[in-house]
Design a protein around this motif. Structure first.
Motif, mmCIF file in Angstrom:
data_model
loop_
_atom_site.group_PDB
_atom_site.id
_atom_site.type_symbol
_atom_site.label_atom_id
_atom_site.label_comp_id
_atom_site.label_asym_id
_atom_site.label_seq_id
_atom_site.Cartn_x
_atom_site.Cartn_y
_atom_site.Cartn_z
ATOM 1 N N GLU A 192 0.827 -1.196 0.000
ATOM 2 C CA GLU A 192 0.000 0.000 0.000
ATOM 3 C C GLU A 192 0.869 1.256 0.000
ATOM 4 O O GLU A 192 0.389 2.344 -0.215
ATOM 5 N N GLY A 193 2.142 1.103 0.233
ATOM 6 C CA GLY A 193 3.024 2.252 0.319
ATOM 7 C C GLY A 193 3.259 2.614 1.768
ATOM 8 O O GLY A 193 2.734 1.999 2.695
ATOM 9 N N ILE A 194 4.013 3.618 1.973
ATOM 10 C CA ILE A 194 4.348 4.066 3.315
ATOM 11 C C ILE A 194 3.238 4.988 3.819
ATOM 12 O O ILE A 194 2.819 5.901 3.114
ATOM 13 N N ASP A 195 2.760 4.732 5.017
ATOM 14 C CA ASP A 195 1.776 5.622 5.617
ATOM 15 C C ASP A 195 2.504 6.823 6.195
ATOM 16 O O ASP A 195 3.552 6.692 6.826
ATOM 17 N N ASP A 212 5.703 9.854 -0.823
ATOM 18 C CA ASP A 212 6.232 10.933 -1.661
ATOM 19 C C ASP A 212 5.188 12.004 -1.966
ATOM 20 O O ASP A 212 5.527 13.183 -2.070
ATOM 21 N N ASP A 213 3.928 11.611 -2.114
ATOM 22 C CA ASP A 213 2.884 12.590 -2.425
ATOM 23 C C ASP A 213 2.715 13.592 -1.289
ATOM 24 O O ASP A 213 2.585 14.793 -1.523
ATOM 25 N N ALA A 230 3.538 17.594 -1.327
ATOM 26 C CA ALA A 230 2.496 18.549 -0.946
ATOM 27 C C ALA A 230 3.013 19.522 0.120
ATOM 28 O O ALA A 230 2.770 20.733 0.034
ATOM 29 N N LEU A 231 3.744 19.006 1.101
ATOM 30 C CA LEU A 231 4.318 19.870 2.136
ATOM 31 C C LEU A 231 5.362 20.795 1.527
ATOM 32 O O LEU A 231 5.432 21.976 1.863
ATOM 33 N N ALA A 232 6.169 20.272 0.612
ATOM 34 C CA ALA A 232 7.181 21.100 -0.054
ATOM 35 C C ALA A 232 6.516 22.237 -0.827
ATOM 36 O O ALA A 232 6.994 23.381 -0.800
#
Length: 115
Positions: A28-31, A64-65, A69-71
């Protein structure tokens, strides 16, 4: 000269199986951890940047998303360019204090590192 492949990671995540019943399970990816559990570090750096200063935020734990978004929020806040990769956000210029204040208001724990 051809590049030597020393591990499966060098193949770029390619998976091959002769088993007819093989099914690749997708992670699922990294939470992304909530802001209250994040421990970020705010650095200033001018190495390998032609003498120009950059603010670097290290230690983001998440996908990464969310990092991008924070960046984007930080780049908009400061009105400058930057990038996000490898759990680091790089903002052009010396905006460490402004970024630290913004992140603390959002609930992140930010530590000032270096001068």
């Amino acid at each position: 000269m051809a590049k030597k492949i020393s591990s499966l990671e060098d193949l770029g995540g390619f998976v091959f199986s002769t088993n007819k019943d093989f099914e690749l399970s997708q992670d699922e990816g990294i939470d992304t951890l909530p802001p209250q559990e994040q421990r970020l570090e705010a650095h200033l750096d001018k190495k390998n940047r032609g003498g120009k200063i950059a603010t670097i935020i290290k230690g983001f734990e998440g996908n990464d998303d969310d990092l991008k978004a924070l960046a984007k929020e930080l780049k908009t806040l400061c009105g400058v360019g930057g990038s996000a990769k490898d759990s680091e956000i790089i903002i052009q210029g010396n905006f460490r204090d402004k970024i630290m204040e913004y992140l603390q208001k959002k609930g992140y724990k930010v530590k000032r590192v270096g001068g």
